[in-house]
Design a protein around this motif. Structure first.
Motif, mmCIF file in Angstrom:
data_model
loop_
_atom_site.group_PDB
_atom_site.id
_atom_site.type_symbol
_atom_site.label_atom_id
_atom_site.label_comp_id
_atom_site.label_asym_id
_atom_site.label_seq_id
_atom_site.Cartn_x
_atom_site.Cartn_y
_atom_site.Cartn_z
ATOM 1 N N THR A 2 0.825 -1.203 0.000
ATOM 2 C CA THR A 2 0.000 0.000 0.000
ATOM 3 C C THR A 2 0.861 1.255 0.000
ATOM 4 O O THR A 2 1.801 1.394 0.791
ATOM 5 C CB THR A 2 -0.919 0.016 1.232
ATOM 6 O OG1 THR A 2 -1.730 -1.155 1.218
ATOM 7 C CG2 THR A 2 -1.809 1.249 1.216
ATOM 8 N N THR A 4 0.798 5.239 0.738
ATOM 9 C CA THR A 4 0.008 6.188 1.509
ATOM 10 C C THR A 4 0.364 7.617 1.109
ATOM 11 O O THR A 4 1.364 7.866 0.420
ATOM 12 C CB THR A 4 0.256 6.019 3.010
ATOM 13 O OG1 THR A 4 1.614 6.426 3.314
ATOM 14 C CG2 THR A 4 0.046 4.568 3.446
ATOM 15 N N LEU A 5 -0.440 8.573 1.564
ATOM 16 C CA LEU A 5 -0.154 9.977 1.297
ATOM 17 C C LEU A 5 1.159 10.388 1.944
ATOM 18 O O LEU A 5 1.897 11.220 1.404
ATOM 19 C CB LEU A 5 -1.307 10.855 1.812
ATOM 20 C CG LEU A 5 -1.336 12.292 1.269
ATOM 21 C CD1 LEU A 5 -1.543 12.303 -0.239
ATOM 22 C CD2 LEU A 5 -2.431 13.101 1.957
ATOM 23 N N ASP A 6 1.479 9.816 3.113
ATOM 24 C CA ASP A 6 2.767 10.099 3.753
ATOM 25 C C ASP A 6 3.923 9.654 2.853
ATOM 26 O O ASP A 6 4.931 10.369 2.726
ATOM 27 C CB ASP A 6 2.860 9.400 5.106
ATOM 28 C CG ASP A 6 2.028 10.070 6.181
ATOM 29 O OD1 ASP A 6 1.690 11.263 6.010
ATOM 30 O OD2 ASP A 6 1.708 9.413 7.181
ATOM 31 N N HIS A 7 3.798 8.471 2.253
ATOM 32 C CA HIS A 7 4.826 8.009 1.324
ATOM 33 C C HIS A 7 4.992 9.008 0.182
ATOM 34 O O HIS A 7 6.111 9.393 -0.178
ATOM 35 C CB HIS A 7 4.441 6.648 0.724
ATOM 36 C CG HIS A 7 4.528 5.497 1.675
ATOM 37 N ND1 HIS A 7 3.538 4.538 1.768
ATOM 38 C CD2 HIS A 7 5.470 5.153 2.581
ATOM 39 C CE1 HIS A 7 3.883 3.641 2.677
ATOM 40 N NE2 HIS A 7 5.046 3.998 3.198
ATOM 41 N N VAL A 241 -4.812 6.626 -4.009
ATOM 42 C CA VAL A 241 -4.654 6.943 -2.585
ATOM 43 C C VAL A 241 -5.768 7.900 -2.180
ATOM 44 O O VAL A 241 -5.887 9.000 -2.741
ATOM 45 C CB VAL A 241 -3.270 7.585 -2.305
ATOM 46 C CG1 VAL A 241 -3.125 7.906 -0.822
ATOM 47 C CG2 VAL A 241 -2.150 6.657 -2.771
ATOM 48 N N ASP A 242 -6.584 7.492 -1.240
ATOM 49 C CA ASP A 242 -7.705 8.310 -0.754
ATOM 50 C C ASP A 242 -8.574 8.816 -1.903
ATOM 51 O O ASP A 242 -8.991 9.981 -1.931
ATOM 52 C CB ASP A 242 -7.182 9.485 0.078
ATOM 53 C CG ASP A 242 -6.410 9.040 1.314
ATOM 54 O OD1 ASP A 242 -6.668 7.917 1.799
ATOM 55 O OD2 ASP A 242 -5.546 9.798 1.773
ATOM 56 N N ARG A 255 7.516 4.178 -1.922
ATOM 57 C CA ARG A 255 7.696 3.503 -0.643
ATOM 58 C C ARG A 255 9.156 3.263 -0.282
ATOM 59 O O ARG A 255 9.463 2.867 0.846
ATOM 60 C CB ARG A 255 6.971 2.147 -0.656
ATOM 61 C CG ARG A 255 5.448 2.232 -0.651
ATOM 62 C CD ARG A 255 4.866 0.828 -0.708
ATOM 63 N NE ARG A 255 5.430 -0.016 0.350
ATOM 64 C CZ ARG A 255 4.931 -0.116 1.586
ATOM 65 N NH1 ARG A 255 3.838 0.541 1.901
ATOM 66 N NH2 ARG A 255 5.502 -0.891 2.480
#
Length: 364
Positions: A2, A4-7, A241-242, A255
């Motif tokens: 996965t 993520t927005l943080d990635h 993502v989202d 990532r």
């Protein structure tokens, strides 16, 4: 695995703010550097390069340009790009069709420049007396300047250097034979890859927007853009993502452990690749940044030329900088209403202001 927005946020910051290198290597890695004439406290191209070129000083690009394998031209906007990237866009067919009279003027000016090697617009105006005309924003400018701009855009001329910020033109050598559809598609793919490598990761809407901006660079391939976007979506790395589809170069992974933003505070130009995409900016940092230089002063919320303030992988505020009496003046604003209380932030912020002083040549 996965994403993520943080990635994506860490990836965006770390890949763009790479270890400072030489000027040509930095421009080659960026693929293109957007230019803007406003100095607050320096031009956008210089503010972009200072983070990515070791020991860079304001004005260095303009000083060194005549000796470098670079060109000024339109891409997704106006700026500087390596000659191999520039060659992908030419021969260019402008959307505005010139009259026979205009072409006659252009060929006469071309012969004039061929005799002299390089010319300032005022030399052309003095020799041909083309007169005045209305420019794109409603003001008056020399007709010679507009003609030279048009010749440059059509690939007849190149910018040889700048004198006091004004473009000095020379003849451009290049094959004027239009390319076939196969080559055009290959070039359009290459240009779109340059865009993605500069601004990745990109939300799908921003990828489409930038491809739309590319019509400034290659108006002759307007009809090929839809297919080019489809091919890009098929070859690029992607993830949803989202609820938003994101794209990046297929040989990179958001990532990966390598994408680690440093501990520095950085003041970024509004045109920096990290903050240029306002759609992505809001997705990453949760607030709306707006460039307000052309906003009436009473309506400004951030300031005339507010520089986004990046710390680690977060844009936490902005600063307006100016030079008065040889001293750097700064005013900061913060999304949360106040600066972080962390001593590490204060130290990093002071270090960034000191780097700015050196960059501007304000050493004591």
């Amino acid at each position: 695995m996965t994403v993520t927005l943080d990635h994506l946020r860490r990836y965006a910051v770390a890949r763009s703010l790479f270890k400072p290198t030489t000027l040509m290597r930095a421009i080659g890695r960026l693929g293109f550097v957007q230019a803007d004439p406003i100095r607050a406290p320096a031009r956008a191209q210089d503010l972009t390069l200072r983070h990515r070129v070791a020991g860079y000083r304001a004005g260095e690009l303009e000083q060194r340009y005549p000796r470098l394998a670079l060109e000024e031209d339109f891409f997704v906007n106006y700026g500087f790009l390596p000659r191999e990237h520039h060659a992908l866009m030419h021969p260019r067919e402008a959307r505005v069709v010139w009259t026979p009279t205009r072409w006659k003027q252009a060929h006469a000016v071309r012969d004039f420049i061929a005799e002299r090697g390089a010319v300032h617009p005022r030399e052309v105006d003095a020799h041909f007396a083309h007169g005045k005309t209305t420019n794109w924003f409603g003001g008056s400018s020399n007709a010679s300047t507009q003609l030279l701009d048009g010749m440059h855009y059509r690939g007849m001329l190149r910018v040889a250097r700048r004198d006091g910020g004004t473009r000095v033109y020379a003849l451009r050598d290049g094959d004027a034979t239009p390319v076939d559809a196969l080559v055009a598609n290959e070039r359009l793919d290459a240009l779109l890859d340059i865009i993605v490598r500069k601004y990745a990761p990109l939300p799908a809407a921003s990828l489409g927007q930038l491809l739309g901006h590319l019509r400034s660079g290659v108006p002759q391939w307007q009809g090929l853009r839809t297919a080019a976007l489809k091919r890009a979506r098929e070859r690029l790395g992607t993830a949803r993502v989202d609820g938003v589809d994101w794209y990046w170069p297929a040989d990179e992974s958001p990532r990966a452990a390598r994408w680690k933003p440093d501990d520095d505070v950085r003041l970024l130009t509004p045109f920096d690749p990290v903050v240029w995409d306002r759609r992505r900016f809001e997705l990453f940092w949760g607030w709306a940044y707006r460039f307000e230089a052309y906003t009436p002063a009473p309506k400004r919320k951030l300031g005339y030329y507010a520089l986004p303030l990046l710390w680690h992988d977060r844009v936490i505020g902005w600063a307006n900088l100016s030079v008065t009496g040889g001293e750097l003046q700064s005013q900061f604003g913060y999304v949360d209403g106040r600066a972080p209380r962390d001593a590490a932030f204060r130290s990093a912020c002071n270090a960034e202001l000191e780097r700015m002083r050196l960059f501007l040549g304000l050493e004591e």
